[in-house]
Design an enzyme around this catalytic site. Structure first.
Site, PDB file in Angstrom:
ATOM      1  N   CYS A  28      72.101  21.907  43.944  1.00 46.13           N
ATOM      2  CA  CYS A  28      71.893  23.321  43.029  1.00 46.13           C
ATOM      3  C   CYS A  28      71.977  24.225  44.313  1.00 46.13           C
ATOM      4  CB  CYS A  28      70.544  23.058  42.297  1.00 46.13           C
ATOM      5  SG  CYS A  28      70.050  24.780  41.744  1.00 46.13           S
ATOM      6  N   GLU A  31      76.991  26.124  32.905  1.00 50.77           N
ATOM      7  CA  GLU A  31      76.332  25.136  33.601  1.00 50.77           C
ATOM      8  C   GLU A  31      76.634  23.747  32.602  1.00 50.77           C
ATOM      9  OE1 GLU A  31      73.425  25.065  36.092  1.00 50.77           O
ATOM     10  OE2 GLU A  31      73.437  27.015  36.668  1.00 50.77           O
ATOM     11  N   GLY A  34      78.458  26.954  41.954  1.00 49.71           N
ATOM     12  CA  GLY A  34      79.589  27.218  41.354  1.00 49.71           C
ATOM     13  C   GLY A  34      80.174  28.387  42.041  1.00 49.71           C
TER      14      GLY A  34
HETATM   15  N1  LIG Z   1      72.542  26.209  39.061  1.00 50.27           N
HETATM   16  C1  LIG Z   1      72.907  25.181  39.984  1.00 50.27           C
HETATM   17  C2  LIG Z   1      73.597  23.940  39.578  1.00 50.27           C
HETATM   18  C3  LIG Z   1      72.638  23.119  38.767  1.00 50.27           C
HETATM   19  C4  LIG Z   1      73.031  21.690  38.591  1.00 50.27           C
HETATM   20  C5  LIG Z   1      74.517  21.597  37.602  1.00 50.27           C
HETATM   21  N2  LIG Z   1      74.319  22.271  36.120  1.00 50.27           N
HETATM   22  C6  LIG Z   1      75.226  20.268  37.485  1.00 50.27           C
HETATM   23  O1  LIG Z   1      74.640  19.708  36.615  1.00 50.27           O
HETATM   24  O2  LIG Z   1      75.938  19.922  38.138  1.00 50.27           O
HETATM   25  C7  LIG Z   1      73.296  25.766  41.166  1.00 50.27           C
HETATM   26  O3  LIG Z   1      72.892  27.040  41.686  1.00 50.27           O
HETATM   27  O4  LIG Z   1      74.252  25.514  42.145  1.00 50.27           O
END
Ligand SMILES: N[C@@H](CCC[C@H](N)C(=O)O)C(=O)O
Length: 284
Positions: free
Chosen positions: A75, A217, A229
């Protein structure tokens, strides 16, 4: 049970953090706890739960649970918040340190003002993983997936797939306002071509140094920002020759901007802020 918590956000991507340097919690409670604290009506309200914990291989560890209770591998916003908390609360006493996530160990550097408060944080997010099977994405070869036709519910899209330790499907759009975030996001997240699910990003190329970005997400739905992302978006934009390697790209997310650079050595650098919102006690 009373659980002390900290709420932090990175560009509006907000999580409930537990400082496991102070106390411990049973592993089997975590998915349910993540679901409960995330609920804005019956819990605290967040995009998920993050644990800040002692690490054997780095200065500090971080684990992320999405809103639905599933565990993520990394994350980006959570890493910056963890870095800020670790420095300001004395878990580390130097400005460069290492954070362990499930996806691996990253290096963080905090900038600090005259009152010892952390400003921008830079994280070396490591090299993207690009081979199809490692994303993981189903297909006939193990090549890099660049702008490949991807039909969803009779809509013809083109996908570029990038893993930043967690999987991302990046779609370029003409205008970010027209991105089918709520229509296609939840469908693509669970598409069988991504056997572990996927984070879904829509990206508009504004200029050779600027991208507009929206995210659905995996496990949490629409959030205001996603650090991994944004890194994936810059990698995808580079692979599609919209931007150039080694340039610093400003990514405009719903909650603010991140500066991302994919350098000549293949490392992806992310710079941005993090905020502590509240501390309290959750009744579980
Ligand atoms: N919000 C995050 C990513 C969190 C995990 C993602 N939803 C997953 O399941 O891979 C970030 O800031 O990178």
């Amino acid at each position: 049970m009373e659980i002390p918590f900290i709420k932090m956000h990175g560009l509006g991507n907000n999580y409930i953090y537990l400082d496991l340097f102070q106390f411990d919690i049973q592993e089997e409670l975590l998915p349910k706890l993540a679901q409960q604290v995330s609920n804005v009506n019956t819990g605290i309200g967040s995009d998920g739960l993050i644990l800040i914990h002692p690490s054997k291989i780095a200065d500090v560890g971080m684990r992320i649970f999405n809103k639905d209770g599933s565990e993520g591998m990394s994350c980006g916003n959570g890493l910056r918040c963890t870095a800020k908390y670790a420095y300001e609360y004395g878990i580390v006493d130097h400005k460069n340190f290492r954070i362990e996530a499930k996806a691996g160990v990253v290096e963080a550097e905090v900038s600090v003002n005259e009152t010892n408060k952390v400003g921008d944080i830079t994280i070396n997010m490591g090299a993207p993983i690009l081979n199809r099977t490692a994303i993981p994405m189903v297909g006939e070869n193990d090549e890099i997936v660049i702008n490949e036709p991807f039909k969803v519910q009779d809509v013809e899209l083109n996908v570029t797939a990038v893993s930043m330790g967690n999987p991302h499907a990046v779609f370029f759009v003409e205008r970010i306002e027209d991105a089918p975030l709520y229509e296609q996001g939840p469908v693509i997240e669970k598409d069988k071509r991504f056997p572990e699910g996927v984070n879904v990003e829509f990206v508009e190329v504004v200029s050779p140094n600027e991208l507009n970005f929206r995210v659905w997400e995996r496990g949490s739905g629409v959030t205001q920002a996603c650090g991994t992302g944004a890194c994936a978006a810059v990698v995808a934009a580079t692979l599609n020759e919209h931007v150039r390697k080694n340039e610093t790209i400003t990514v405009h997310l719903q909650g603010g901007d991140l500066k991302i650079r994919w350098d000549q050595d293949g490392q992806v650098w992310m710079t941005g802020g993090a905020e502590i919102v509240a501390t309290g006690s959750y009744h579980f």
